[in-house]
Design an enzyme around this catalytic site. Sequence first.
Site, PDB file in Angstrom:
ATOM      1  N   LYS A   1       3.460   0.235  12.046  1.00 46.20           N
ATOM      2  CA  LYS A   1       2.619  -0.879  12.270  1.00 46.20           C
ATOM      3  C   LYS A   1       2.631  -1.504  13.593  1.00 46.20           C
ATOM      4  O   LYS A   1       1.810  -1.834  14.232  1.00 46.20           O
ATOM      5  CB  LYS A   1       2.799  -1.703  11.140  1.00 46.20           C
TER       6      LYS A   1
ATOM      7  N   LYS B   1      -2.650   8.124   5.481  1.00 45.46           N
ATOM      8  CA  LYS B   1      -3.054   7.692   4.202  1.00 45.46           C
ATOM      9  C   LYS B   1      -4.288   6.663   4.331  1.00 45.46           C
ATOM     10  O   LYS B   1      -4.538   5.823   5.222  1.00 45.46           O
ATOM     11  CB  LYS B   1      -1.892   6.818   3.298  1.00 45.46           C
TER      12      LYS B   1
ATOM     13  N   LYS C   1      -6.179  -0.173   3.267  1.00 49.47           N
ATOM     14  CA  LYS C   1      -7.217  -1.167   3.389  1.00 49.47           C
ATOM     15  C   LYS C   1      -7.200  -1.885   4.778  1.00 49.47           C
ATOM     16  O   LYS C   1      -8.265  -2.504   5.027  1.00 49.47           O
ATOM     17  CB  LYS C   1      -7.016  -2.212   2.118  1.00 49.47           C
TER      18      LYS C   1
END
Length: 331
Positions: free
Chosen positions: A113, A194, A197
């Site tokens: 991230k 993956k 959202k």
Amino acid sequence: MAKKTVLSASTTTGDLTLGNFIGAIHNWTQMQEEYSCYYMVADLHSLTVYQDPKELHQRCLSFYAQYLACGLDPQKNVIFLQSHVKEHAELCWALNCITPMGALNRMTQFKEKSQKTREINNGLYSYPVLMAADILLYQADLVPVGEDQKQHLELTRDLAESFNNKYGKAFKIPEPFIGKKGARVMSLQDPTKKMSKSDENPKNFISIIDSPKQITKKIKAAVTDSDPDAKIEYDLKNKEGLANLMTIYSVLSGDSFEKIEKDFEGKMYGHFKVALAELVCSSFQPVQESYAQLMADEAHLVSLMKANAERARERAQITLKDVYSKLGLVL
Ligand code: ATP
Ligand code: MG
């Protein structure tokens, strides 16, 4: 015998995806009968990345409605917003003070991230500690995590053990609960990563409130491979994209890969994609109807949230008091 306690959560970024549905919520609806379940809308976790305040406010309501629409019952379970239970932030601080920096440095999700984010803040770095607090506050026995959260649960277990050893037993050590199949749904455009959202590209994911038209369009555009025969076969090594679509089909229909291969023998990828789109749309139809009804009555939604937060706090306060007392704080 007392029911085992389960804690599950999802951060309020984007809308719930097919990945969340298959990897998490699908299991949650089955667990609500057998276990004492706490389902949390993790609004505090979403603050690790800038959120437009107006959008965040709306999304918290929308998320809560999405949980209920997916079949989570607010009478049978405790379904609440993280920020409504202030004990999460308080326990997080206590745990922060026993978390080794080295342990946080090893978290692969932070590494991933932080590469995508321009401004890396302390919240993003110490997010696994807040997650540990979320779980340990309710003395959860089981945490239904997808593969992506396994490392964070390990840290939770380490922190609980470390606290128990230093100050006396305050926490139960939680175990992972991982669904057998379809535990991980991959991105539609890049099947090596993956489905998320918070992905910037909406073509990568299917949201549970996407219209049937959007769902069909995204599945038709999903990346497959260049097999000239376009044979429908489960081959994770050479046909990652197709394997992902077959996993989704298998979980939603209950059919095995062998059955899917047989049913689609001699058919092309395009044909399979149309069938998959129909299956996803029909699986989401009741969810979407219920969602629309819930969003039409905001006052009712908020009253459900508040009543459930009170129930969550009753449990959370017991743990926090015990922790403060063991630390030597004056109660
Ligand atoms: P974000 O991109 O904001 O991290 P996310 O889609 O990864 O969003 P989370 O809120 O992090 O969702 O996780 C909610 C739950 O859904 C967790 O139990 C997580 O393991 C599960 N989950 C998330 N993505 C997937 C996926 N692609 N396949 C299966 N399960 C998933
Ligand atoms: Mg995630």
